[in-house]
Design a protein around this motif. Structure first.
Motif, short mmCIF file in Angstrom:
data_model
loop_
_atom_site.label_atom_id
_atom_site.label_comp_id
_atom_site.label_asym_id
_atom_site.label_seq_id
_atom_site.Cartn_x
_atom_site.Cartn_y
_atom_site.Cartn_z
N ARG A 1 35.15 30.27 39.22
CA ARG A 1 35.27 31.08 40.20
C ARG A 1 35.21 32.92 40.37
O ARG A 1 35.80 33.58 39.45
N VAL A 2 34.09 33.52 41.30
CA VAL A 2 34.62 34.88 41.12
C VAL A 2 34.69 35.55 42.66
O VAL A 2 33.66 35.24 43.16
N ARG A 3 36.08 36.14 42.21
CA ARG A 3 36.13 37.29 43.67
C ARG A 3 35.91 38.67 43.71
O ARG A 3 36.53 38.90 42.71
N ARG B 1 45.26 39.51 40.82
CA ARG B 1 45.44 38.43 41.80
C ARG B 1 44.44 38.32 42.92
O ARG B 1 44.22 37.59 43.47
N ASP B 2 43.78 39.52 42.99
CA ASP B 2 43.42 39.49 44.51
C ASP B 2 42.36 39.67 44.95
O ASP B 2 41.03 39.69 45.14
N PHE B 3 41.19 39.84 42.87
CA PHE B 3 40.09 39.86 43.17
C PHE B 3 39.73 39.77 41.07
O PHE B 3 40.61 40.04 40.65
N ASP B 4 38.50 39.16 40.84
CA ASP B 4 37.89 39.36 39.55
C ASP B 4 37.02 40.94 39.16
O ASP B 4 37.34 41.07 38.19
N ARG C 1 40.93 45.41 33.62
CA ARG C 1 40.76 45.05 32.54
C ARG C 1 40.59 43.12 32.09
O ARG C 1 40.15 43.42 30.72
N GLU C 2 41.90 42.26 32.31
CA GLU C 2 42.26 41.28 31.59
C GLU C 2 41.09 40.56 32.86
O GLU C 2 40.98 39.50 31.32
N HIS C 3 39.96 40.91 33.04
CA HIS C 3 39.36 40.39 34.05
C HIS C 3 37.84 40.69 33.27
O HIS C 3 35.87 40.07 33.41
N ALA C 4 37.29 42.02 32.31
CA ALA C 4 36.11 42.61 32.67
C ALA C 4 35.47 41.83 31.68
O ALA C 4 34.53 42.08 31.61
N ARG D 1 31.87 35.31 33.81
CA ARG D 1 31.40 35.03 35.00
C ARG D 1 31.56 36.50 35.51
O ARG D 1 30.87 36.51 36.69
N ALA D 2 32.54 37.21 35.11
CA ALA D 2 32.72 38.10 35.81
C ALA D 2 31.37 39.47 35.52
O ALA D 2 31.05 39.93 36.29
#
Length: 295
Positions: free
Chosen positions: A93-95, A137-140, A267-270, A274-275
């Motif tokens: 899932r990508v938000r 936690r709100d978005f990717d 930075r944790e999702h960069a 999928r992001a």
């Protein structure tokens, strides 16, 4: 010692504030969630949530745990994404958090190729034209109307300026008093965002430039556009939306408002594949439609 699984339960409750909603996300019974939170609080010797009639509210101690918990959770997701699924189709899932106009009129129509290539990928588009909460936690990834200031936690790139112009229907202009200058707008019905919710500086500047109170207000650009297209009044609308609607014509064509879109990744999702894939879609669609967007 705190486990990564403990933090997963903690973040679900912090996000949803209700045990049943957290349980739905975690796919467990709500009593299990409550028991795990109580066990975590006992092991830490700290109360993490206040149980109130409005839901489970973070205590000061709980608030301090959010950022490290997010970092651990994101690191685990990143590791799984990098090692466990390398070379396979994107999944999960990508938000995406973004302004309503960008999400509805630019991003959503551009997702077809990505979805066809990755049938197990879910893309959530969360739209709001206000300050975006910059917690991971709100978005990717996000598209924002303002440059983020928290450079330590996010990677940001300027996407493009975009322009807004005043639009109305020919029928409205034919039956209404003539408009030769901005001051003449005082005799007209203006349509724009709900002013008490308008906390974005560039859009607030549009509101402040109008010489009369806005009598038709909405929280959504689609409602603003549709009201103008139905002949209700005059509205500032992004050019990339209004230019495709033959019902609308420019009002005071020399009057142009400018704002900007920024691409933001925690930075944790960069480095999540999928992001990155969704970020490429966003950058590609902006490149393809830059002239239309920026005027």
């Amino acid at each position: 010692m705190i486990s990564a699984d403990d933090l997963r339960y903690f973040l679900a409750v912090a996000k949803h504030r209700r045990l049943n909603l957290a349980a739905d996300e975690l796919r467990v019974d709500h009593t299990t969630v409550g028991r795990r939170i109580s066990s975590l609080e006992h092991s830490l010797g700290q109360r993490l949530f206040d149980r109130t009639s409005q839901g489970w509210e973070l205590t000061p101690s709980g608030g301090l745990l959010v950022e490290p918990a997010e970092s651990v959770a994101a690191a685990l997701v990143s590791a799984h994404d990098a090692i466990g699924r390398r070379g396979t189709l994107l999944h999960g899932r990508v938000r995406v958090a973004c302004p309503d106009g960008f999400g509805a009129f630019l991003l959503a129509p551009a997702l077809g190729a990505l979805r066809r290539a990755n049938p197990d990928l879910t893309v959530e588009i969360i739209t709001a034209t206000s300050h975006l909460p910059l917690t991971i936690r709100d978005f990717d990834l996000a598209v924002t109307l303002e440059e983020p200031t928290d450079s330590a936690r996010v990677i940001k790139r300027h996407l493009t300026p975009f322009v807004l112009r005043l639009y109305a229907t020919k029928a409205y202009l034919r039956d209404a008093p003539p408009i030769r200058s901005v001051d003449d707008l005082a005799r007209h019905t203006l349509i724009w965002y709900v002013d008490r919710l308008m906390d974005v500086a560039s859009l607030r500047a549009v509101h402040d430039a109008l010489p009369v109170s806005v009598r038709v207000q909405s929280t959504n650009i689609t409602a603003i556009w549709q009201a103008a297209a139905a002949g209700v009044g005059i509205a500032p609308i992004p050019q990339f939306i209004a230019s495709k609607d033959s019902r609308l014509v420019h009002v005071l064509p020399d009057l142009v408002f400018t704002s900007d879109y920024w691409l933001v990744l925690p930075r944790e999702h960069a480095y999540l594949a999928r992001a990155q894939a969704v970020a490429r879609v966003i950058e590609s669609l902006v490149d393809e439609r830059r002239q239309e967007i920026s005027g």
